[in-house]
Design a protein around this motif. Structure first.
Motif, PDB file in Angstrom:
ATOM      1  N   LEU A  23      -9.344  -1.652  -3.919  1.00  0.00           N
ATOM      2  CA  LEU A  23      -8.513  -2.543  -4.725  1.00  0.00           C
ATOM      3  C   LEU A  23      -9.133  -3.930  -4.839  1.00  0.00           C
ATOM      4  CD1 LEU A  23      -4.970  -1.508  -3.418  1.00  0.00           C
ATOM      5  CD2 LEU A  23      -6.104  -0.815  -5.548  1.00  0.00           C
ATOM      6  N   ASN A  24      -9.808  -4.398  -3.784  1.00  0.00           N
ATOM      7  CA  ASN A  24     -10.499  -5.695  -3.841  1.00  0.00           C
ATOM      8  C   ASN A  24     -11.588  -5.679  -4.906  1.00  0.00           C
ATOM      9  OD1 ASN A  24     -11.090  -8.412  -2.387  1.00  0.00           O
ATOM     10  ND2 ASN A  24     -13.081  -7.419  -2.504  1.00  0.00           N
TER      11      ASN A  24
ATOM     12  N   ALA B   9      -8.485   1.588   1.032  1.00  0.00           N
ATOM     13  CA  ALA B   9      -7.622   1.116  -0.046  1.00  0.00           C
ATOM     14  C   ALA B   9      -7.887  -0.349  -0.356  1.00  0.00           C
ATOM     15  CB  ALA B   9      -6.158   1.331   0.339  1.00  0.00           C
ATOM     16  N   ASN B  10      -8.012  -1.189   0.685  1.00  0.00           N
ATOM     17  CA  ASN B  10      -8.251  -2.614   0.460  1.00  0.00           C
ATOM     18  C   ASN B  10      -9.604  -2.868  -0.181  1.00  0.00           C
ATOM     19  OD1 ASN B  10      -6.103  -4.580   1.438  1.00  0.00           O
ATOM     20  ND2 ASN B  10      -6.162  -3.144   3.145  1.00  0.00           N
TER      21      ASN B  10
ATOM     22  N   SER C  69      -3.448   3.166  -9.792  1.00  0.00           N
ATOM     23  CA  SER C  69      -4.247   1.945  -9.938  1.00  0.00           C
ATOM     24  C   SER C  69      -5.614   2.251 -10.523  1.00  0.00           C
ATOM     25  CB  SER C  69      -4.411   1.264  -8.572  1.00  0.00           C
ATOM     26  OG  SER C  69      -3.165   0.868  -8.053  1.00  0.00           O
TER      27      SER C  69
ATOM     28  N   SER D 222       0.837  -1.208   0.000  1.00  0.00           N
ATOM     29  CA  SER D 222       0.000   0.000   0.000  1.00  0.00           C
ATOM     30  C   SER D 222       0.865   1.249   0.000  1.00  0.00           C
ATOM     31  CB  SER D 222      -0.909  -0.007   1.231  1.00  0.00           C
ATOM     32  OG  SER D 222      -1.773  -1.110   1.204  1.00  0.00           O
TER      33      SER D 222
ATOM     34  N   LEU E 124      -4.356   6.383  -4.601  1.00  0.00           N
ATOM     35  CA  LEU E 124      -4.577   5.198  -5.440  1.00  0.00           C
ATOM     36  C   LEU E 124      -4.708   5.561  -6.902  1.00  0.00           C
ATOM     37  CD1 LEU E 124      -7.217   3.314  -3.218  1.00  0.00           C
ATOM     38  CD2 LEU E 124      -4.746   2.905  -3.337  1.00  0.00           C
TER      39      LEU E 124
ATOM     40  N   GLN F 243       2.182   1.692  -3.399  1.00  0.00           N
ATOM     41  CA  GLN F 243       1.174   2.319  -4.260  1.00  0.00           C
ATOM     42  C   GLN F 243       1.080   3.809  -3.970  1.00  0.00           C
ATOM     43  OE1 GLN F 243      -2.309   0.062  -3.388  1.00  0.00           O
ATOM     44  NE2 GLN F 243      -1.892  -1.505  -4.941  1.00  0.00           N
TER      45      GLN F 243
END
Length: 707
Positions: free
Chosen positions: A567-568, A563-564, A533, A427, A530, A430
């Motif tokens: 991104l998930n 963030a998780n 991404s 993270s 982020l 990123q």
């Protein structure tokens, strides 16, 4: 001389008739007085008795004899008057008188005598007769009352009593006997075989072809108690029979007692059945049992007891105590320790001991021994044994397995900690990439502006050295420097702002410091970090969070959660979707399919003064029930080998529920997208000392994993 012999001698001397009448005057025998036959019809009143004496005297007067009146006790105990005639019978009459006196004396009756009267005159004989009749009648009444009392006593005896003649017929019985055989009338006259079944009857053990009378006679001779079966129509019942023989008047009578044993045999059968059940249960037990008395005599045991010791369970229990002790001591791994225990128990019979004994063959036994008491007094000792060899082996295996599992768990926790740390570094990487990308533009513009100023400055210096500087040129230079400086300053400030924002996010993600922050602003900063991404993905991200939604919480944890989740969604929610949308991209229905390339929708609202709700939704492929159930499990991923570690949502769950003090739920269905609903307190609790733990298959936490 007996009365019977005296009467026979007297009658032999008679030359003429005689008359006999029962007590009360009823004529029962007459010889030579046919005119008086009517006297047999009833008792003689006193007047007729006087007339009878006169008639008898007149009838006999011609013979020159005197009248003699005697008492005769006939068989059965009744009495009669006997009138005899003849002077020549004085001798036989005296003999009869003596015999009657002796018999009366044997009965305890004394014949009265009137000394003033001649005992051989009719008056003397009458006086003697009246006295004798009165005494004998009184004696007979006493005997009748005594017989009635004895009969009542015998009837009150609860055991059946039978008086059996030598022919096998019942002579008398009692009430209990009649009830026992189901009869209301006396059993007198019945044959014993009608009451007691012979042993040859089907189902009845006995001696060959013995009859009921044979069995009773043998019992009377041996004084044994016979177990027989008796008839009580229409069935048989078991009974115990005893017999004794008594002599009466020269004949033998067997007195038989009969006691029904139905209840006793039922109780004995129940006890036997109970003992059999207990014995079977003891034999079926995997534990060994031994019961001994204070002298060491074996009272009870099961085969398992000696089998566990490796001894013969058919031989050893029957040995004397000393030999049993030596046999048991010989199989012990430590005979001296067993001897010490034995001495301790001998010296103190009330001692209770629980020990583990080691046998020479390697087997281990848990042994309990304690006293048992009867009426509060120690009466013996109980021993129990249980083989724990296999149990201890299993426990040792379990201990090793537990140690191995704990080591594996420790390694797993360490690996998980490394993975979590790697996730954090990823993270952070990123974030660094986002910083580099975001500040690249303003820094590039600033560099361009600075380069332009530098170029303009060099040209101005050349003109100055050549004395070619004109006013217009200088003014143009100033304008260029001003414009370039403005652009430079603006982009440098933008870069500084980006760096400051990224710095704050980086500091938050690498620390657990608590501070007050605006949820909307911080969400934008996280999304900005982020950026690379998000730019590579075709999905669109929409944010609908009202301003001034302040949280006193842990921004670092919040950043990692957002963030998780984002991104998930990018990794799992839109597999294989085209890069261009084909439907209307509107953010007003986040759980509906709002068009390709897909949409992420972040929203938040205030629930009350203490809680806020945040939603992270997508319109992707959704989750099955099984995936939804295991979504928060550590290391669970549907993209194994494709970049998924299986820790993203696990970290999210731990951060939300432990660090942020909130709750997270999943609302998803196949083809219907996924929505993560976070309920967070405006003021987070203090950071727990223990790090967030793993969650089990149901989505609840367990363990003590470090995040």
């Amino acid at each position: 001389m007996s009365i019977k012999g005296a009467i026979k001698g007297l009658l032999a001397t008679l030359a003429s008739g005689c008359l006999a009448a029962a007590v009360g005057g009823i004529v029962v025998y007459a010889h030579g007085f046919s005119a008086l036959a009517s006297l047999r019809d009833g008792p003689l009143p006193p007047v007729q008795q006087t007339r009878l004496f006169a008639d008898l005297a007149a009838a006999l007067d011609g013979l020159g004899v005197i009248l003699a009146l005697l008492i005769v006790l006939v068989a059965g105990g009744s009495m009669a008057w006997v009138f005899l005639a003849g002077r020549f019978i004085a001798g036989p009459l005296a003999a009869l008188r003596q015999a009657l006196g002796d018999h009366a004396a044997s009965l305890g009756v004394h014949l009265p005598r009137e000394e003033a009267e001649d005992p051989w005159t009719p008056e003397g004989l009458g006086t003697t007769l009246r006295g004798l009749l009165e005494l004998v009648a009184s004696r007979e009444a006493d005997l009748v009352a005594s017989e009635a009392h004895l009969a009542a006593v015998i009837d009150a005896i609860p055991v059946g009593i039978l008086a059996v003649e030598s022919t096998g017929y019942i002579r008398s019985d009692n009430l209990a006997a009649r009830l026992l055989f189901g009869q209301t009338d006396p059993l007198v006259g019945k044959n014993l075989s009608a009451l007691i079944a012979p042993p040859v009857h089907p189902g009845i053990p006995g001696r060959g072809k013995d009859t009921a009378l044979d069995m009773v006679t043998r019992a009377a001779q041996t004084h044994e108690t016979l177990a027989v079966h008796c008839w009580r129509d229409p069935s048989l019942f078991p009974a115990d029979v005893t017999a004794r023989t008594v002599s009466r008047g020269g004949s033998l009578t067997t007195v038989v007692t009969v006691h029904e044993t139905t209840e006793r045999r039922r109780a004995e059968a129940e006890r036997a059945h109970h003992r059999a059940l207990v014995s079977a249960a003891l034999e079926a037990s995997t534990d060994g049992f031994l019961v001994v008395d204070l002298d060491g005599v074996v009272i009870s045991w099961n085969r398992r007891y000696y089998d566990l010791l490796g001894l013969d369970s058919d031989v050893v229990p029957r040995l004397p105590q000393a030999q049993r002790y030596e046999r048991v001591r010989a199989v012990m791994a430590d005979p001296d320790a067993f001897h010490a225990l034995y001495d301790r128990l001998v010296n103190d019979p009330a001692t209770t001991v629980v020990e583990t004994m080691h046998l020479a063959g390697g087997r281990r036994l848990d042994v309990f021994t304690g006293p048992f008491r009867v009426d509060g007094v120690v009466a013996g000792r109980l021993w129990t044994e249980r083989d724990i060899t296999e149990r201890e082996r299993v426990q040792a295996d379990m201990a090793r397995a537990k140690e191995e599992a704990e080591n594996a768990l420790a390694e797993l926790k360490e690996t998980q900690a490394h993975l979590v740390e790697a996730e954090k570094m990823a993270s952070l990487g990123q974030l660094v990439a986002g910083i580099a990308h975001e500040i690249n533009t303003p820094i590039g513009i600033a560099v361009t502006a600075a380069s332009h100023i530098a170029d303009e400055a060099r040209e101005l210096a050349v003109a100055v050295k050549a004395n070619l500087l004109r006013r217009s040129t200088f003014e143009s230079f100033l304008e260029t420097v001003h414009d370039s400086a403005t652009v430079l300053l603006s982009n440098v400030r933008r870069a500084a702002e980006l760096i400051q924002s990224f710095k704050q996010v980086a500091v938050d993600q690498t620390s657990d410091e608590r501070r007050l922050f605006d949820l909307a602003t911080y969400t934008q900063e996280v999304l900005l970090s982020l950026g690379p991404s998000l730019r590579k993905a075709p999905q669109r991200v929409e944010v609908d969070i009202p301003p001034d939604l302040m949280l006193d919480s842990y921004p670092g944890a919040m950043a990692r959660v957002l963030a998780n989740l984002v991104l998930n969604a990018l990794m799992h929610a839109f597999p294989g979707l085209p890069a261009a949308g084909t439907r209307d991209d509107t953010p007003d229905a986040p759980r509906e399919a709002v068009g390709f390339p897909g949409c992420l929708y972040l929203s938040a609202r205030s629930l009350d003064d203490e809680r806020v709700e945040m939603r992270v939704a997508d319109n992707g492929v959704g989750m099955t029930a099984e995936v939804r159930r295991r979504a928060f499990d550590p290391f669970f991923t549907t993209r194994r080998g494709q970049g998924g570690s299986g820790l993203g949502l696990h970290i999210v769950y731990n951060l939300v529920t432990r660090t942020l003090g909130g709750r997270i739920e999943i609302d998803s269905a196949p083809g219907q997208g996924t929505c993560f609903v976070l309920t967070l307190p405006r003021r987070a609790p203090e950071v727990p000392v223990a790090a967030p733990s793993q969650c089990d298959a149901s989505g609840t936490l367990g363990g003590d994993s470090t995040v």
